[in-house]
Design an enzyme around this catalytic site. Structure first.
Site, short mmCIF file in Angstrom:
data_model
loop_
_atom_site.label_atom_id
_atom_site.label_comp_id
_atom_site.label_asym_id
_atom_site.label_seq_id
_atom_site.Cartn_x
_atom_site.Cartn_y
_atom_site.Cartn_z
N GLY A 1 -47.87 39.83 -38.09
CA GLY A 1 -47.34 39.48 -39.39
C GLY A 1 -45.92 38.99 -39.33
N GLY B 1 -49.93 36.32 -28.74
CA GLY B 1 -50.58 36.88 -29.93
C GLY B 1 -49.78 36.55 -31.16
N ASP C 1 -45.89 50.37 -39.42
CA ASP C 1 -47.01 49.52 -39.05
C ASP C 1 -47.53 49.90 -37.67
OD1 ASP C 1 -48.91 47.59 -39.44
OD2 ASP C 1 -47.61 45.90 -38.99
N LYS D 1 -40.58 37.03 -29.36
CA LYS D 1 -41.15 37.09 -30.71
C LYS D 1 -40.37 36.13 -31.59
CE LYS D 1 -43.37 40.27 -32.57
NZ LYS D 1 -43.92 41.50 -33.05
N VAL E 1 -45.91 35.66 -30.86
CA VAL E 1 -45.32 36.16 -29.61
C VAL E 1 -45.72 35.25 -28.45
CG1 VAL E 1 -45.06 38.15 -28.12
CG2 VAL E 1 -45.59 38.48 -30.53
#
Ligand SMILES: *[C@@H]1O[C@H](CO)[C@@H](O)[C@H](O)[C@H]1NC(C)=O
Ligand SMILES: *[C@@H]1O[C@H](CO)[C@@H](O)[C@H](O)[C@H]1NC(C)=O
Ligand SMILES: *[C@@H]1O[C@H](CO)[C@@H](O)[C@H](O)[C@H]1NC(C)=O
Ligand SMILES: *[C@@H]1O[C@H](CO)[C@@H](O)[C@H](O)[C@H]1NC(C)=O
Ligand SMILES: *[C@@H]1O[C@H](CO)[C@@H](O)[C@H](O)[C@H]1NC(C)=O
Ligand SMILES: *[C@@H]1O[C@H](CO)[C@@H](O)[C@H](O)[C@H]1NC(C)=O
Length: 792
Positions: free
Chosen positions: A478, A475, A593, A496, A482
């Protein structure tokens, strides 16, 4: 009727007007004054407006309050902002009230003509009538009508600030009258009564300004060093703002001036005890948070005790000055630095001492320091050496290479250092300790209990992810992409790869990661390692089989597997993970977030919050907080965060509330669509809840399988969700209360009111476009977060 006698009507009106002009000539010409013959009443709705239409004075009721106050606000600023309140502690309880001049005093009278507030001037030597006038700088003054000279004002509101410091207003001491002007918070956002926080200049030793909560000291600005406050390294003159700290026999004051007439700036102390400087952004019609304090753990007064210094880039943040060691190693080891440090070697006071120079420091508490502005650093050193009680010295003014001398005797308290800014502090040490520190004055104690986070080589990570192949991509967020990976020993990992735009240096990054790795909780994703290679920074996490919550929740096929119990367990898990982040108070991480795609699920469907600490890695509290950017995702951001950039644990609570309602309804808050009835999911939940049809919003998949007992539980959850998304941060519960409410039927849940964002459509988008316009930096990662995620 009127048509029949038009001439009479008009000439009559004109006659009255003329009469009025003759009787009250000044009133009709300038409405910026109040004469002895006039009065201002609540019922007349009349106000006094400053000549240039900048400020307005009159009676008002704040927010939902039913009480009336006399106050001053900006005339042209659309967001009503009160800058001064006369009768803050003596409101008018009915809507009958009058302001008038009586016996050369300004008085506010209630319905029985009893004064509730007065300027309390006695025995004036005023021969001519007095007049009250509202000036364009917001100062409401009472003066002799013949004397326009500011020195002759009989009374001025600037001498009695409320919670706001306006340009040209002075904070601090008038040494002639012995009065100290301070600002004091409102009790609550809609209650101007005297609150518990004050911001007050103290002259002892070397003047500085202190933030108090009742009797406890919370934060200090540090002394003025000629350019800025020693504890506010980011403070610098701007082309339209001039700061002025004056020390003379008449006054010790701080004030600021704005040199552009269309710029509005104010400093206010919020009812939560945060000092904030706001500037008005006309195009966005909003107050922009320009600066605030306290900012971080190191701003907390005496965080690291005596002789300790706080460094927000080390972990733990508390460090002993070289030549000192923790007073109580056990407590220190548990990351409580408040006991401070003690000398390794006692001072001899003969010829056996010298000084270690510490750079970029916030000077210690100066309450008991003494100042000699006439001498420089060399003489200062001699002076300190001669005084056996002297423990440190520094320049009082850092301009032009430094001048003046400040000397501390006794313990050095509340020191911190900065990556940028601050000044040199010379600390007295026994020569034996000095030798060791001669090469590097500040050296971090080697924390043997440091968690050793493995470092992985870039090549190793590249191999594990098949050279970051697209097939391995899990995925994109921001903060970067990943990838799934598999180590040589078969262990699966998630990698990441952070976007390159982080401004952090490698050491800072490693420090931050170590700090985050220390946070361990069943509901947080575990960090296994990190990898740093020139421009590449990567975080290696455990791999979680069931991927992210949004892939289950918003997918028809997947969501059918999520029954109520699973959803309830997920909600509870997220709440506990967030509580841990908020309450592990040594770090107190605000996620900023939280959303469905940042909650990962292991093979048992245990929720694990990911990306916590990202806000830290990507430059929280950048020293230039002028264009502080908002990280976050539309649909989950609390109003105060999206609008004003103000974040707190309560902004996370808002996001949690949105997430909870999404889990129950199976629908996204953003992109929610049901004809034109509701702007978003929150609006829809609220409407149904109010109509007593709360259960209608739940995901049909769980609706069918749920017994009445479960329905009760679901309704409680919806109520908790609504309480979490209240417009005002104060109305939202803390995570500890949320966990309590979720866990126990006997905990009462407050009645929710209208949630934030229910009336306005897309407020965030509007705000962001303006944000981009005034920000001339290139793309920053935070903006990418926002725009990328918005595209989904
Ligand atoms: C004026 O005096 C009264 C009575 O002493 C006092 O309660 C009030 O606070 C004073 N007002 C101001 C503005 O100082
Ligand atoms: C600073 O304030 C003092 C008085 O408070 C004033 O005399 C002086 O002119 C001011 N300086 C600047 C640069 O505004
Ligand atoms: C040093 O401190 C002691 C105790 O506080 C005090 O009695 C003494 O006068 C001080 N000496 C000087 C030189 O200030
Ligand atoms: C810190 O201590 C560890 C273990 O005692 C040691 O291996 C390491 O070299 C030390 N680091 C520094 C910078 O002294
Ligand atoms: C979660 O993952 C496990 C192991 O891969 C799998 O057996 C299970 O079906 C998954 N659960 C859901 C709800 O997808
Ligand atoms: C729920 O049950 C009703 C009646 O038992 C049925 O008509 C409906 O299709 C069911 N809905 C779902 C989503 O299973």
């Amino acid at each position: 009727m009127r048509g029949e006698v038009p001439n009479f009507h008009y000439s009559y009106t004109f006659f009255v007007f003329l009469l009025f002009l003759i009787l009250f000539p000044t009133f009709s010409i300038s409405s910026n004054t109040l004469l002895t013959t006039e009065s201002l009443t609540i019922s007349s709705k009349k106000t006094i407006v400053s000549p240039g239409d900048v400020f307005e004075l009159g009676f008002f009721k704040p927010g939902s309050s039913s009480r009336w106050y006399l106050g001053i606000w900006y005339k042209t600023i659309s967001k009503r902002t009160y800058v001064w309140v006369a009768n803050r502690d003596h409101p008018l309880s009915s809507s009958i009230g009058t302001l008038r001049i009586s016996d050369n005093n300004l008085v506010v009278l209630d319905q029985s003509e009893t004064p509730v507030w007065s300027t309390n001037l006695t025995g004036g030597s005023v021969s001519t009538p007095v007049v009250a006038e509202l000036l364009d700088n917001g100062n409401f003054v009472l003066r002799d009508s013949n004397n326009n000279n500011p020195d002759g004002y009989l009374w001025q509101s600037f001498d009695f600030p409320t919670d706001t410091l306006l340009p040209e207003m002075k904070l601090g001491w008038d040494l002639k009258t012995g009065s100290n002007r301070l600002i004091r918070s409102w009790k609550r956002p809609d209650d101007p009564a005297s609150g518990d926080f004050t911001f007050k200049l103290e002259t002892g030793g070397f003047p500085e300004i202190f933030l108090w909560y009742k009797e406890s000291l919370m934060y200090r600005s540090g002394p003025w060093n000629g350019i800025r406050f020693s504890g506010v390294p980011e403070m610098q003159p701007f082309d339209y703002m001039v700061f002025n700290f004056t020390t003379s026999s008449d006054e010790v004051t701080y004030s600021f001036r704005v040199t552009k007439s269309d710029v509005y700036s104010r400093v206010s102390l919020s009812s939560m005890g945060v000092l904030q400087r706001f500037t008005w952004i006309e195009t966005a019609q909003t107050w922009n948070l320009f600066w605030y304090a306290p900012k971080d753990q190191c701003d907390e007064y005496k965080e690291c005790g005596a002789y300790g210094y706080c460094d927000s880039n080390t972990s733990p943040v508390c460090n002993c000055i070289k030549g000192f060691k923790p007073r109580n190693p056990q407590v220190w080891g548990l990351r409580d630095g408040s006991d401070g440090c003690v000398r390794k070697t006692l001072l001899t006071c003969g010829g056996g001492d010298g000084f270690a120079r510490l750079e970029k420091m916030k000077l210690p508490d100066t309450t008991a320091a003494s100042v000699d502005r006439g001498i420089g650093v060399k003489e200062c050193e001699q002076k300190c050496l001669k005084d056996c009680n002297c423990t440190a010295f520094a320049n009082t003014d850092i301009r032009g290479g430094g001048s003046g001398c400040v000397i501390w005797t006794g313990e050095l308290l509340d020191i911190r250092n900065y990556a940028k800014g601050g000044q040199d502090l010379y600390v007295r040490l026994a020569n034996t300790d000095l030798v060791l520190s001669s090469r590097r004055h500040i050296s971090r104690e080697n924390n043997s209990d440091d968690l050793e986070l493995p470092l992985m080589k870039f090549e190793e990570v590249a191999m594990a992810t098949k050279f970051f192949s697209n097939d391995n991509k899990l995925g994109q967020g921001g903060f970067g992409i990943v990838y799934k990976g598999r180590l040589l020993d078969g262990q699966e990992i998630a990698v990441k790869r952070l976007s390159e735009t982080s401004s952090q240096g490698i050491d800072e990054f490693k420090n931050e990661v170590k700090l985050i790795a220390r946070l361990q909780h069943i509901n947080l994703v575990r960090l296994l390692a990190c990898s740093v290679d020139v421009d590449e920074k990567m975080l290696i996490y455990e791999y979680l089989e069931n991927l992210s919550l949004d892939s289950h929740l918003f997918d028809k096929k997947q969501s059918s597997k999520l029954n109520w119990q699973m959803r309830f367990d997920i909600i509870n898990g997220i709440a506990r993970g967030l509580l841990y982040l908020h309450q592990d108070s040594r770090f107190r991480i605000i996620h900023r977030d939280l959303k469905a795609s940042n909650v990962l699920l292991d093979k048992y469907m245990t929720p694990k919050i990911s990306d916590f600490g990202m806000a830290r890695i990507f430059g929280r509290d950048d020293t230039e907080s002028i264009t502080r950017k908002v990280v976050g995702t539309y649909g989950y951001m609390s109003p105060e965060y999206a609008m004003d950039g103000i974040f707190s644990v309560k902004s996370d609570v808002f996001s949690f509330g949105v997430l909870l309602l999404e889990i129950i309804s199976g629908k996204r808050n953003k992109g929610f669509y049901n004809s034109d009835r509701d702007v978003n999911l929150l609006g829809c939940v609220w409407r149904n809840w109010k109509e007593g049809k709360g259960l209608e919003i739940i995901d049909p998949i769980i609706a069918n399988s749920s017994s009445t007992v479960k329905q009760h539980e679901i309704l409680r959850c919806i109520q908790i969700g609504l309480v979490c998304v209240q417009e005002r941060a104060e109305d939202r519960p803390t995570m500890s209360l949320v966990v309590l409410m979720l866990g126990s039927e006997s905990t009462t849940i407050p009645q929710p009111k209208l949630p934030g964002y229910c009336l306005r459509r897309n407020p965030v988008e509007t705000d962001f476009s303006s944000n981009k316009r005034r920000d001339d930096e290139p793309w920053t990662v935070n903006q990418i977060t926002v725009s990328v995620l918005d595209g989904r």
